[in-house]
Design a protein around this motif. Structure first.
Motif, PDB file in Angstrom:
ATOM      1  N   ALA A   9       0.852  -1.192   0.000  1.00  0.00           N
ATOM      2  CA  ALA A   9       0.000   0.000   0.000  1.00  0.00           C
ATOM      3  C   ALA A   9       0.890   1.245   0.000  1.00  0.00           C
ATOM      4  O   ALA A   9       1.828   1.337   0.785  1.00  0.00           O
ATOM      5  CB  ALA A   9      -0.916   0.003   1.215  1.00  0.00           C
ATOM      6  N   LYS A  10       0.589   2.175  -0.864  1.00  0.00           N
ATOM      7  CA  LYS A  10       1.369   3.417  -0.960  1.00  0.00           C
ATOM      8  C   LYS A  10       0.911   4.456   0.059  1.00  0.00           C
ATOM      9  O   LYS A  10       1.629   5.387   0.373  1.00  0.00           O
ATOM     10  CB  LYS A  10       1.234   4.003  -2.362  1.00  0.00           C
ATOM     11  CG  LYS A  10       1.631   3.046  -3.463  1.00  0.00           C
ATOM     12  CD  LYS A  10       3.115   2.947  -3.588  1.00  0.00           C
ATOM     13  CE  LYS A  10       3.510   2.188  -4.828  1.00  0.00           C
ATOM     14  NZ  LYS A  10       4.077   0.906  -4.598  1.00  0.00           N
ATOM     15  N   ASP A  11      -0.318   4.295   0.561  1.00  0.00           N
ATOM     16  CA  ASP A  11      -0.879   5.217   1.536  1.00  0.00           C
ATOM     17  C   ASP A  11      -1.618   4.396   2.591  1.00  0.00           C
ATOM     18  O   ASP A  11      -1.797   3.202   2.425  1.00  0.00           O
ATOM     19  CB  ASP A  11      -1.831   6.207   0.864  1.00  0.00           C
ATOM     20  CG  ASP A  11      -2.957   5.510   0.116  1.00  0.00           C
ATOM     21  OD1 ASP A  11      -2.895   4.272  -0.080  1.00  0.00           O
ATOM     22  OD2 ASP A  11      -3.918   6.184  -0.281  1.00  0.00           O
ATOM     23  N   ALA A  12      -2.021   5.016   3.662  1.00  0.00           N
ATOM     24  CA  ALA A  12      -2.728   4.312   4.737  1.00  0.00           C
ATOM     25  C   ALA A  12      -4.230   4.355   4.500  1.00  0.00           C
ATOM     26  O   ALA A  12      -4.775   5.410   4.179  1.00  0.00           O
ATOM     27  CB  ALA A  12      -2.400   4.958   6.081  1.00  0.00           C
TER      28      ALA A  12
ATOM     29  N   VAL B 242       4.963   0.419  12.700  1.00  0.00           N
ATOM     30  CA  VAL B 242       4.375  -0.265  11.541  1.00  0.00           C
ATOM     31  C   VAL B 242       5.472  -0.366  10.485  1.00  0.00           C
ATOM     32  O   VAL B 242       5.995   0.654  10.027  1.00  0.00           O
ATOM     33  CB  VAL B 242       3.144   0.492  11.002  1.00  0.00           C
ATOM     34  CG1 VAL B 242       2.624  -0.165   9.727  1.00  0.00           C
ATOM     35  CG2 VAL B 242       2.052   0.545  12.063  1.00  0.00           C
ATOM     36  N   LEU B 243       5.819  -1.602  10.121  1.00  0.00           N
ATOM     37  CA  LEU B 243       6.908  -1.846   9.170  1.00  0.00           C
ATOM     38  C   LEU B 243       6.422  -1.868   7.732  1.00  0.00           C
ATOM     39  O   LEU B 243       7.210  -1.693   6.814  1.00  0.00           O
ATOM     40  CB  LEU B 243       7.583  -3.175   9.499  1.00  0.00           C
ATOM     41  CG  LEU B 243       8.104  -3.324  10.926  1.00  0.00           C
ATOM     42  CD1 LEU B 243       8.706  -4.711  11.116  1.00  0.00           C
ATOM     43  CD2 LEU B 243       9.110  -2.241  11.256  1.00  0.00           C
ATOM     44  N   GLY B 244       5.137  -2.122   7.529  1.00  0.00           N
ATOM     45  CA  GLY B 244       4.598  -2.171   6.181  1.00  0.00           C
ATOM     46  C   GLY B 244       3.093  -2.313   6.187  1.00  0.00           C
ATOM     47  O   GLY B 244       2.494  -2.695   7.200  1.00  0.00           O
ATOM     48  N   ARG B 245       2.497  -1.985   5.041  1.00  0.00           N
ATOM     49  CA  ARG B 245       1.053  -2.084   4.830  1.00  0.00           C
ATOM     50  C   ARG B 245       0.818  -2.735   3.476  1.00  0.00           C
ATOM     51  O   ARG B 245       1.513  -2.414   2.508  1.00  0.00           O
ATOM     52  CB  ARG B 245       0.402  -0.696   4.792  1.00  0.00           C
ATOM     53  CG  ARG B 245       0.398   0.020   6.105  1.00  0.00           C
ATOM     54  CD  ARG B 245      -0.184   1.440   5.913  1.00  0.00           C
ATOM     55  NE  ARG B 245      -0.405   2.072   7.188  1.00  0.00           N
ATOM     56  CZ  ARG B 245      -1.564   2.071   7.839  1.00  0.00           C
ATOM     57  NH1 ARG B 245      -2.606   1.474   7.313  1.00  0.00           N
ATOM     58  NH2 ARG B 245      -1.673   2.648   9.003  1.00  0.00           N
ATOM     59  N   TRP B 246      -0.183  -3.606   3.415  1.00  0.00           N
ATOM     60  CA  TRP B 246      -0.554  -4.275   2.170  1.00  0.00           C
ATOM     61  C   TRP B 246      -2.069  -4.263   2.054  1.00  0.00           C
ATOM     62  O   TRP B 246      -2.771  -4.158   3.041  1.00  0.00           O
ATOM     63  CB  TRP B 246      -0.078  -5.722   2.163  1.00  0.00           C
ATOM     64  CG  TRP B 246       1.404  -5.871   2.093  1.00  0.00           C
ATOM     65  CD1 TRP B 246       2.132  -6.135   0.987  1.00  0.00           C
ATOM     66  CD2 TRP B 246       2.345  -5.786   3.168  1.00  0.00           C
ATOM     67  NE1 TRP B 246       3.463  -6.202   1.305  1.00  0.00           N
ATOM     68  CE2 TRP B 246       3.608  -5.996   2.640  1.00  0.00           C
ATOM     69  CE3 TRP B 246       2.220  -5.544   4.529  1.00  0.00           C
ATOM     70  CZ2 TRP B 246       4.775  -5.990   3.413  1.00  0.00           C
ATOM     71  CZ3 TRP B 246       3.362  -5.516   5.305  1.00  0.00           C
ATOM     72  CH2 TRP B 246       4.631  -5.745   4.746  1.00  0.00           C
ATOM     73  N   ARG B 247      -2.539  -4.441   0.805  1.00  0.00           N
ATOM     74  CA  ARG B 247      -3.985  -4.572   0.595  1.00  0.00           C
ATOM     75  C   ARG B 247      -4.240  -5.409  -0.649  1.00  0.00           C
ATOM     76  O   ARG B 247      -3.378  -5.576  -1.494  1.00  0.00           O
ATOM     77  CB  ARG B 247      -4.652  -3.210   0.500  1.00  0.00           C
ATOM     78  CG  ARG B 247      -4.282  -2.371  -0.675  1.00  0.00           C
ATOM     79  CD  ARG B 247      -5.011  -1.036  -0.703  1.00  0.00           C
ATOM     80  NE  ARG B 247      -4.690  -0.227   0.439  1.00  0.00           N
ATOM     81  CZ  ARG B 247      -4.222   1.022   0.385  1.00  0.00           C
ATOM     82  NH1 ARG B 247      -4.044   1.616  -0.775  1.00  0.00           N
ATOM     83  NH2 ARG B 247      -3.941   1.672   1.489  1.00  0.00           N
ATOM     84  N   LYS B 248      -5.466  -5.910  -0.708  1.00  0.00           N
ATOM     85  CA  LYS B 248      -5.902  -6.633  -1.906  1.00  0.00           C
ATOM     86  C   LYS B 248      -6.302  -5.610  -2.943  1.00  0.00           C
ATOM     87  O   LYS B 248      -6.953  -4.636  -2.626  1.00  0.00           O
ATOM     88  CB  LYS B 248      -7.102  -7.528  -1.576  1.00  0.00           C
ATOM     89  CG  LYS B 248      -6.732  -8.930  -1.297  1.00  0.00           C
ATOM     90  CD  LYS B 248      -7.921  -9.820  -1.365  1.00  0.00           C
ATOM     91  CE  LYS B 248      -7.420 -11.238  -1.522  1.00  0.00           C
ATOM     92  NZ  LYS B 248      -8.472 -12.201  -1.522  1.00  0.00           N
TER      93      LYS B 248
ATOM     94  N   ALA C  76      -6.032  -2.723   9.719  1.00  0.00           N
ATOM     95  CA  ALA C  76      -6.428  -1.344  10.003  1.00  0.00           C
ATOM     96  C   ALA C  76      -7.933  -1.187   9.817  1.00  0.00           C
ATOM     97  O   ALA C  76      -8.527  -1.784   8.918  1.00  0.00           O
ATOM     98  CB  ALA C  76      -5.689  -0.391   9.068  1.00  0.00           C
ATOM     99  N   THR C  77      -8.539  -0.395  10.691  1.00  0.00           N
ATOM    100  CA  THR C  77      -9.952  -0.053  10.556  1.00  0.00           C
ATOM    101  C   THR C  77     -10.048   1.471  10.460  1.00  0.00           C
ATOM    102  O   THR C  77      -9.040   2.166  10.565  1.00  0.00           O
ATOM    103  CB  THR C  77     -10.781  -0.558  11.755  1.00  0.00           C
ATOM    104  OG1 THR C  77     -10.387   0.157  12.935  1.00  0.00           O
ATOM    105  CG2 THR C  77     -10.604  -2.055  11.965  1.00  0.00           C
ATOM    106  N   ASP C  78     -11.258   1.970  10.292  1.00  0.00           N
ATOM    107  CA  ASP C  78     -11.430   3.413  10.211  1.00  0.00           C
ATOM    108  C   ASP C  78     -11.195   4.105  11.557  1.00  0.00           C
ATOM    109  O   ASP C  78     -10.992   5.317  11.603  1.00  0.00           O
ATOM    110  CB  ASP C  78     -12.808   3.760   9.658  1.00  0.00           C
ATOM    111  CG  ASP C  78     -13.930   3.024  10.368  1.00  0.00           C
ATOM    112  OD1 ASP C  78     -13.669   2.194  11.254  1.00  0.00           O
ATOM    113  OD2 ASP C  78     -15.097   3.274  10.028  1.00  0.00           O
ATOM    114  N   SER C  79     -11.188   3.329  12.631  1.00  0.00           N
ATOM    115  CA  SER C  79     -11.000   3.934  13.956  1.00  0.00           C
ATOM    116  C   SER C  79      -9.850   3.324  14.761  1.00  0.00           C
ATOM    117  O   SER C  79      -9.635   3.700  15.906  1.00  0.00           O
ATOM    118  CB  SER C  79     -12.296   3.801  14.773  1.00  0.00           C
ATOM    119  OG  SER C  79     -12.634   2.432  14.916  1.00  0.00           O
TER     120      SER C  79
END
Length: 119
Positions: free
Chosen positions: A63-66, A112-118, A86-89
């Motif tokens: 993911a490039k952004d949160a 947080v070392l990284g974020r990914w998404r489908k 991650a959730t909205d809250s």
């Protein structure tokens, strides 16, 4: 994100793969993203690059952004990595100390070392 929130209250179980029988953070990630996850890993590993490669191999994109719904890779201590959604809250994670899956408000208290998404 809805699958992760649906697991809130499930008991913590190392190598757990279902809300009915218990989940660990890897099992929660598999449930939340509908992907196969590894089995037989040790509780502690400091190899974030290896975990990141496994996440990408499971079909998730960096993911490039949160955003809500992202898979989070966090460092909770020396040699200890942890996954959450991650959730909205806040974020959902399998909390071994509390013995169940919980949603915590706000930002994670760990790096947080990284974020990914489908995609």
């Amino acid at each position: 994100m809805s699958a992760a929130r649906g697991a809130v209250g499930a008991r913590f179980r190392l190598h757990g793969r279902s809300a009915a029988d218990g989940l660990d953070c890897v099992g929660l990630a598999g449930l939340a993203f509908g992907v196969e996850v590894p089995r037989g890993y040790r509780l502690r590993t400091g190899d974030a690059e290896r975990v990141a490669r496994a996440i990408t191999a499971a079909g998730l994109a960096v993911a490039k952004d949160a955003a809500a719904g992202d898979l989070l890779l966090m460092r909770t201590g020396p040699g200890q990595l942890h996954l959450g959604v991650a959730t909205d809250s806040g974020f959902v994670h399998a909390d071994a100390g509390l013995g169940r899956v919980v949603e915590r408000p706000g930002e994670p208290p760990w790096p947080v070392l990284g974020r990914w998404r489908k995609e």
